[in-house]
Design a protein around this motif. Structure first.
Motif, PDB file in Angstrom:
ATOM      1  N   GLU A 378       0.836  -1.192   0.000  1.00 46.51           N
ATOM      2  CA  GLU A 378       0.000   0.000   0.000  1.00 46.51           C
ATOM      3  C   GLU A 378       0.876   1.250   0.000  1.00 46.51           C
ATOM      4  O   GLU A 378       1.863   1.316   0.724  1.00 46.51           O
ATOM      5  CB  GLU A 378      -0.901  -0.020   1.235  1.00 46.51           C
ATOM      6  N   ARG A 379       0.478   2.213  -0.823  1.00 42.59           N
ATOM      7  CA  ARG A 379       1.158   3.496  -0.848  1.00 42.59           C
ATOM      8  C   ARG A 379       0.134   4.611  -0.664  1.00 42.59           C
ATOM      9  O   ARG A 379      -0.849   4.687  -1.402  1.00 42.59           O
ATOM     10  CB  ARG A 379       1.916   3.717  -2.150  1.00 42.59           C
ATOM     11  N   ILE A 380       0.377   5.476   0.313  1.00 40.36           N
ATOM     12  CA  ILE A 380      -0.519   6.589   0.599  1.00 40.36           C
ATOM     13  C   ILE A 380       0.271   7.878   0.436  1.00 40.36           C
ATOM     14  O   ILE A 380       1.249   8.122   1.149  1.00 40.36           O
ATOM     15  CB  ILE A 380      -1.100   6.496   2.026  1.00 40.36           C
ATOM     16  N   GLY A 381      -0.120   8.677  -0.542  1.00 39.54           N
ATOM     17  CA  GLY A 381       0.512   9.962  -0.789  1.00 39.54           C
ATOM     18  C   GLY A 381      -0.401  11.102  -0.407  1.00 39.54           C
ATOM     19  O   GLY A 381      -1.553  10.892   0.006  1.00 39.54           O
ATOM     20  N   PRO A 382       0.056  12.326  -0.549  1.00 42.07           N
ATOM     21  CA  PRO A 382      -0.779  13.481  -0.185  1.00 42.07           C
ATOM     22  C   PRO A 382      -2.090  13.531  -0.968  1.00 42.07           C
ATOM     23  O   PRO A 382      -3.120  13.919  -0.423  1.00 42.07           O
ATOM     24  CB  PRO A 382       0.118  14.681  -0.500  1.00 42.07           C
ATOM     25  N   ASN A 383      -2.055  13.124  -2.240  1.00 38.64           N
ATOM     26  CA  ASN A 383      -3.258  13.181  -3.077  1.00 38.64           C
ATOM     27  C   ASN A 383      -3.471  11.902  -3.868  1.00 38.64           C
ATOM     28  O   ASN A 383      -4.214  11.904  -4.857  1.00 38.64           O
ATOM     29  CB  ASN A 383      -3.175  14.362  -4.046  1.00 38.64           C
TER      30      ASN A 383
END
Length: 769
Positions: A378-383
């Motif tokens: 899983e990758r969670i970025g600002p947008n």
């Protein structure tokens, strides 16, 4: 110890043991008269007194000592010095301080010839570890670090208390004779003495502050003053640390296994790793071994749990229960972990698998009916968000063929939210793929991409106005569709495509004012949604089966769960939200309904609440009164005759110590047996606890299946079928948790027989149990 130079400093007066010339160096820092210790002296005021040793008399070039021990400072009401005996006596509120150690007593005598220090009367010592030692009298060395104490009480800074008739302290190690240890308080909050709930008595107790561990010789456990269990060779850590050793055993009695005794052993492998191995013996089956390994790394944590035994079992399959039992290896593996690779990337996974469908239930490990194994990056970025996942499920249900249970791999979900507005609204893109494989069932692959635009505005009159537009395209590929029993779930085999879109306008208008002695908010809400007809039945349905109109999805853009089904047509949704806030009271309610302008409902059974143009009425009521009453009611009423199609009530009365909880659920959807996911159910859950004394309470719980054959033709119940009940008594104070629980299971599954189970639980604070 050899004393080459000593002095006593009272206030600004200096007492030196050297000759007058030797005093010259000290007079640089002292401006008052010096006195030789060759005289008898008495000081009748409370002053600071200092004593220091100089090792080997070594002097520097400037006349100062090259190396000194820590200074001993003390205060007293009166100080006497006998020059003939070379004895210093301090009396009245004596306080000695050496580095991080201190001593308080009524009187202290220091024999300068022998170096012995004796303290008498209400002696209290605090050592450098923060431990407190109390006694009637104590003999110490002049460093006040080591000594012998009579009638000693030790209060450990890490938690716990030890008492003994006699104790010694040697280089920080405390040894007690005829001693007892407990983590319980020995007095009430009002200062009245009380006996500890539990204690460990032993011939000798040794506490080593280096490893914060207590070791016993000839120990036995006493509960409420009664000897219960001999514990030879016992040792345990104190405080928040942990150490290896035996943990408290688990005792239970069940019909399937007989008497069970489980003894865990804890291995403290490293500060970030440990292992607990448990051996279990039974009177009716072979022994079982289990282990739990835990580890914490610089990137994350994981743990592995396993069970293994050999016993006879009754095989359970979709065709029923086998007539003959068989001997076989039986076990269970449960592993879970999560790792933060970077600030944005996370990897997690779990593995849960059992050798057969009844092992977990028979040995009372868990009562789950499915075991899911997962893996995900899983990758969670600002947008943005990205997920690559997969999962597989092992069914433990009697009537579920394992070949019909899906394996999902891969499952990909990617989302991107544009940081800047477009046409005054926020834009979000999503791409999703799913591949489902069955060993003896339908296989499905799906992919879709969609874009969504949302614009929210507040008008000058306080209205909340939201516009939404969505465009989406799907591609499906499926095979072996005929192996899916429910016709409306199959779809057409081969490649299928779908293009869909939705537009919606939502208006919410809150009105705030005073009412009923508080503040109320009334918010009418209207939503209009339009979606073209897409032909849902041509596509397989894997994740949109549990269709149910309720308050949580009433105003959703697509009120069907998952992605495989899209609610078509043009509809208007209307409802009202109401909240009332008063001191000690919170009340929230919502009720609503929808109307669809066309009659396209070929994939929506009537009992779901969405099958006709006019939907059923749904709502929810939440009430909270002073943390004593908590009430939640969810309902769905038939649009024609207001018959209750869904009735779910959860009530809690009371606080933490005394309470009752009641839960009731009835689904009266009247859907035919051809849709197995939407059968009617009725269930009652009751639980409660009553505090009958300061530390004692009685608790119980029960689950009753109220469904009958009319609600589900597959059931043989008469409308009142207890699932399981539980009743027990518990004791809980500041250091002891004790409980005896009786549980009865009414539904047999294979060798997990119906019958009674008794569980004895004991938890002692500061023993790591």
């Amino acid at each position: 110890m050899r004393v080459n130079r000593a002095y006593l400093l009272l206030g600004t007066a200096l007492l030196a043991a050297n000759t007058a010339p030797a005093l010259a160096a000290d007079q640089a820092v002292c401006t008052r008269t010096s006195y030789l210790l060759g005289e008898n002296l008495t000081f009748n005021r409370k002053d600071i007194v200092q004593y220091a040793d100089v090792q080997n008399g070594a002097q520097g070039a400037n006349g100062e000592a090259a190396q000194t021990d820590p200074v001993i400072e003390f205060t007293a009401d009166q100080l006497d010095y006998d020059s003939n005996a070379d004895v210093v006596t301090a009396t009245g509120n004596v306080l000695l301080v050496r580095a991080e150690q201190s001593l308080v007593a009524d009187s202290v005598t220091w024999d300068r010839k022998s170096g012995e220090v004796r303290a008498n009367g209400a002696v209290q010592i605090i050592d450098e570890e923060g431990n407190k030692l109390y006694g009637d009298s104590i003999e110490l060395t002049e460093t006040i670090r080591d000594g012998v104490i009579e009638n000693i009480l030790v209060v450990l800074d890490a938690g716990g208390r030890m008492v003994a008739t006699r104790g010694t302290r040697d280089d920080g190690v405390i040894t007690l004779e005829n001693a007892a240890y407990s983590a319980c308080l020995v007095e009430t909050t009002t200062g009245r003495p009380k006996n500890p709930s539990w204690q460990l008595r032993a011939i000798k107790v040794v506490y080593n502050p280096a490893d914060k561990r207590v070791r016993y010789d000839g120990a036995r456990l006493e509960l409420f003053g009664l000897p219960v269990i001999p514990m030879p060779g016992l040792s345990h850590p104190v405080g928040e640390g942990s150490g290896g050793g035996l943990l408290l055993p688990d005792i239970r009695l069940s019909r399937a296994n007989g008497m069970q005794l489980s003894v865990p052993y804890y291995f403290n492998i490293a500060p970030n790793r440990d292992l607990t191995v448990t051996g279990s013996v039974f009177t009716q089956v072979l022994p079982m071994v289990s282990a739990n390994y835990r580890a914490l790394t610089d990137r994350g944590a994981y743990q592995i749990t396993g069970y293994a035994t050999a016993s006879s079992r009754i095989p359970v399959s979709a065709g029923g229960i086998g007539a003959d039992s068989q001997d076989d290896f039986r076990g269970y593996l449960d592993a879970v972990g999560r790792f933060q690779l970077t600030e944005a990337w996370t990897v997690s996974g779990s593995l849960r698998v059992a050798t057969d469908r009844t092992f977990l239930r028979r040995y009372d490990i868990t009562r789950e009916d499915r075991l899911r194994s997962t893996i995900e990056a899983e990758r969670i970025g600002p947008n943005s968000y990205f997920s690559l996942a997969g999962w597989a499920t092992q069914t433990l249900r009697v009537n579920d063929p394992q070949g019909q249970v899906p394996i999902a791999l891969p499952v990909v979900d990617w989302r991107l939210r544009l940081p800047d507005s477009i046409a005054g609204g926020k834009v979000e893109f999503q791409v999703n793929t799913l591949a489902i494989t069955r060993t003896a069932g339908q296989d499905t692959q799906r992919a879709f991409a969609q874009a969504r635009w949302d614009m929210r505005r507040l008008t000058g009159m306080g209205q909340e106005f939201t516009l939404t537009a969505l465009a989406r395209g799907d591609v499906y590929n499926s095979s072996e569709n005929a192996l899916t029993n429910t016709l409306i779930y199959r779809g057409e085999s081969g490649l299928q495509a779908r293009a869909s879109g939705s537009v919606a306008a939502d208006v919410r208008w809150p009105f705030v004012g005073e009412a009923f002695g508080g503040t109320q908010v009334i918010s009418p809400r209207v939503q209009v949604v339009g979606t073209p007809t897409t032909g849902n039945l041509a596509l397989p349905n894997e994740d949109s089966r549990a269709i149910e109109l309720e308050d949580s999805n009433l105003f959703a853009l697509n009120r069907l769960p998952g992605y495989d089904r899209v609610e078509e047509g043009v509809r208007v949704v209307y409802g009202v939200e109401w909240s009332l806030q008063r001191p000690g009271m919170q009340l929230n309610a919502v009720v609503g309904q929808s109307y669809r302008f066309d009659d396209q409902r070929d994939f929506l059974p009537a009992g779901t609440g969405l099958g006709n143009r006019t939907s059923d009425v749904v709502g929810r009521v939440d009430l909270k009164l002073r943390n004593f009453i908590r009430y939640t009611h969810r309902f769905r009423l038939d649009k024609d005759n207001l018959a209750v199609r869904r009735n779910e009530v959860d009530i809690t009365l009371g606080g933490r110590q005394t309470y009752v909880q009641v839960g009731y659920l009835r689904l009266n959807r009247d859907i035919g047996p051809e849709v197995e996911d939407l059968q009617d159910r009725e269930e009652l859950r009751v639980a409660g606890r009553v505090r009958v004394a300061r530390y004692w309470s009685v608790f119980g719980a029960g689950v009753v299946d109220l469904s009958n054959a009319k609600e589900d033709p597959r059931l043989q119940s008469d409308g009142f079928e207890p699932i399981r009940t539980r009743l027990g008594v518990a004791y809980e104070d500041d250091c002891l948790e004790l409980g005896l629980t009786w549980r009865r299971d009414f539904i047999p599954v294979g060798d997990a027989q119906r019958g009674n189970t008794f569980l004895l639980r004991v938890a002692l604070r500061n023993l790591g149990f």
